[in-house]
Scaffold this active site. Structure first.
Site, mmCIF file in Angstrom:
data_model
loop_
_atom_site.group_PDB
_atom_site.id
_atom_site.type_symbol
_atom_site.label_atom_id
_atom_site.label_comp_id
_atom_site.label_asym_id
_atom_site.label_seq_id
_atom_site.Cartn_x
_atom_site.Cartn_y
_atom_site.Cartn_z
ATOM 1 N N HIS A 46 -0.659 -1.689 4.421
ATOM 2 C CA HIS A 46 0.589 -2.294 3.944
ATOM 3 C C HIS A 46 0.323 -3.714 3.446
ATOM 4 C CE1 HIS A 46 3.339 0.818 5.108
ATOM 5 N NE2 HIS A 46 3.100 0.725 6.403
ATOM 6 N N HIS A 86 -3.717 0.957 9.289
ATOM 7 C CA HIS A 86 -2.427 1.295 8.707
ATOM 8 C C HIS A 86 -1.702 0.022 8.243
ATOM 9 C CE1 HIS A 86 1.289 3.845 8.499
ATOM 10 N NE2 HIS A 86 1.841 2.642 8.578
ATOM 11 N N GLU A 87 -1.547 -0.919 9.166
ATOM 12 C CA GLU A 87 -0.833 -2.157 8.822
ATOM 13 C C GLU A 87 -1.608 -2.951 7.776
ATOM 14 O OE1 GLU A 87 2.126 -2.245 9.606
ATOM 15 O OE2 GLU A 87 2.027 -0.719 11.159
ATOM 16 N N HIS A 110 -1.186 -3.784 0.081
ATOM 17 C CA HIS A 110 -0.136 -3.471 -0.897
ATOM 18 C C HIS A 110 0.613 -4.754 -1.280
ATOM 19 C CE1 HIS A 110 3.384 -0.467 -1.896
ATOM 20 N NE2 HIS A 110 2.971 -1.122 -2.941
#
Ligand SMILES: [Zn+2]
Length: 516
Positions: free
Chosen positions: A471, A467-468, A474
């Site tokens: 990010h 998940h991190e 991104h």
């Protein structure tokens, strides 16, 4: 002048942590604010007719050094804080709030922005430029630029108070987490707990000069305890301590702060002409209005509720059958869910852990990023970090072109707040066509490796890491001109898309085979 206000002259212009003293921050902030103010004065005193470049773009780049210092400082305050840093945060936050209010209530500046905004149909702007203009104009209006001056001063007071309340709230939480310790001296109280978790508790006890085993409210200690400890009374003690953080009617109490924050937010929204704080917030989200959010939640509830009720009654029945539990409590659910899962599917989260060794998982995440986005990660040692646990990777595209720095900070410490997050020391942007690549970081609280065992992740920690990392991608893959639009600076109800997209690989056989 401290190094914080000058060019870093380090590899990749990375932050020179060893040369930054905590005492440097306050004067550095003050000087940077002064310089930013000067840059803004240059914009407002410009005698040329306002246009996108001399006003909107100039404003966007007016505070680059201040933003660099802020990123550094607040990242440290989240991941490696201490009392001195917290004190500076209390001093700096009102200064920053006052500065951002100085901008948003600057009449001459707003006049110029508004002038450009009114022309926006006529001037030929790119999509990105148009977005920047919209955002800048809105940020003035949402901070009271169209209010009469008595209301503007009210708004300034509210904002100052809110920023200091928020900080205190977080500090209280951290103090509360750190002051609770469950000390166990009788080995039988450890029944049910996996070996590695017992070992970690023993190491912690030793470190704090205690006999036996120590458990804390940090997730890597708390979650396994609630999942595996057979002793119901101790589970209850832990759960109550966890739920009571900030609610103990003492120096670290957050109840009154919370109430004040809610009231001030409401006042603020009303002052700006919004019905509620929710209306104010959602204006800048994809959802747009509280009605959309509420109807989504209602719809979700009606679909999920029957299943939740069914599972709860199944779990209650199981707990009664197994241990004669009459009423299932908050401190029972993780424990019996795990047991029930084991009985139904013969799955044991703890048996999965040896397959998810942190180092391998990270290599796997890198491989997936390489396949999907054509970037490569190489561990480097010539970039400084703020703690010896932090590891840095150089990220390049397949032609070897530098793409980003990636910092990974995985293990809990007393100065780190709970949870997991992605952040950046420097956003990607372009100044006069010169590409500035980002420095991105992920901060987690996974189980630390010991002498005998590497760091092994639970499945939920595995999805947290992906998940991190989503990010982080991104942020690292950003290709924009303006830092305030770069990477994860998107509407907040979109920002979780890349992270959830990456999480999905944890359920794909092909991906799992790369690292598990
Ligand atoms: Zn997220």
């Amino acid at each position: 002048m401290s190094i914080l206000n000058t060019p870093f002259n380090t590899p990749y212009n990375s932050a020179p942590f060893s040369k930054i003293k905590t005492t440097d921050f306050l004067p550095a902030f003050k000087l940077a604010i002064q310089n930013s103010k000067k840059n803004i004065e240059d914009i407002t005193s410009n005698t040329e007719v306002p246009n996108f470049k001399n006003t909107v773009e100039a404003l966007e780049f007016s505070s680059l050094i201040l933003e660099r210092i802020s990123n550094l400082f607040f990242n440290l305050n989240a991941a490696e804080t201490n009392q001195a840093i917290q004190k500076i945060a209390q001093q700096v936050s009102p200064l920053l709030t006052a500065f951002s209010n100085d901008i948003s209530l600057n009449k001459a500046l707003f006049k110029r922005i508004k002038y450009v905004y009114k022309q926006k149909e006529k001037i030929n702007l790119s999509v990105e430029q148009n977005t920047l203009l919209e955002k800048k104009y809105k940020s003035f209006v949402r901070n009271g630029a169209n209010l009469k001056s008595s209301d503007q001063s009210k708004l300034r007071e509210i904002d100052k108070e809110l920023s200091s309340l928020r900080l205190t709230f977080g500090e209280h939480l951290l103090s509360e987490t750190n002051r609770f310790r469950l000390e166990i001296e009788d080995r039988s109280d450890l029944e049910g707990l996996p070996e590695n978790c017992i070992e970690t508790a023993k190491i912690l006890a030793k470190k704090e000069g205690k006999r036996g085993w120590l458990f804390t409210l940090d997730y890597p200690s708390y979650v396994p305890f609630m999942t595996y400890a057979k002793n119901r009374a101790l589970r209850k003690k832990m759960a109550l301590a966890f739920g009571k953080k900030g609610f103990q009617n003492d120096a670290f109490d957050n109840q009154l702060l919370l109430l004040k924050i809610v009231k001030l937010r409401h006042q603020r929204a009303r002052l700006l002409g919004y019905k509620t704080h929710a209306d104010y917030v959602l204006e800048e989200r994809m959802a747009k209005s509280p009605e959309t959010v509420l109807s989504f939640l209602e719809d979700f509830k009606s679909k999920a509720m029957p299943a939740a009720r069914r599972e709860f009654s199944e779990l209650s029945k199981f707990a009664k059958e197994l241990d004669g539990i009459e009423t299932l409590q908050k401190w029972d659910s993780a424990y019996y869910s795990e047991k029930l899962k084991k009985r139904c599917f013969d799955i044991d989260d703890n048996l999965l852990k040896p397959y998810f060794e942190l180092e391998n998982v990270l290599e796997g995440a890198f491989k997936i990023a390489e396949k999907l986005f054509q970037i490569q990660f190489v561990k480097i040692n010539d970039v400084e970090t703020y703690h010896s646990d932090v590891v840095v990777y150089k990220v390049s595209d397949l032609k070897g072109e530098f793409a980003a720095l990636f910092y990974a900070d995985f293990f809990p410490r007393p100065g780190k707040r709970a949870g997991a997050w992605m952040t950046s020391f420097k956003p990607q942007h372009r100044v006069d066509g010169v590409e500035e690549r980002p420095h991105v970081s992920i901060v987690c609280n996974f189980t630390k490796p010991t002498k005998n065992q590497p760091s092994l992740l639970t499945f939920s920690e595995l999805t947290t890491l992906f998940h991190e990392f989503g990010h982080a991608l991104h942020g690292m893959l950003a290709k924009t001109n303006y830092p305030s639009l770069s990477g994860t600076n998107v509407p907040w109800d979109f920002v979780e898309l890349p992270s959830q997209f990456m999480e999905n690989w944890c359920y794909e056989k092909q991906a799992l085979q790369l690292f598990a």
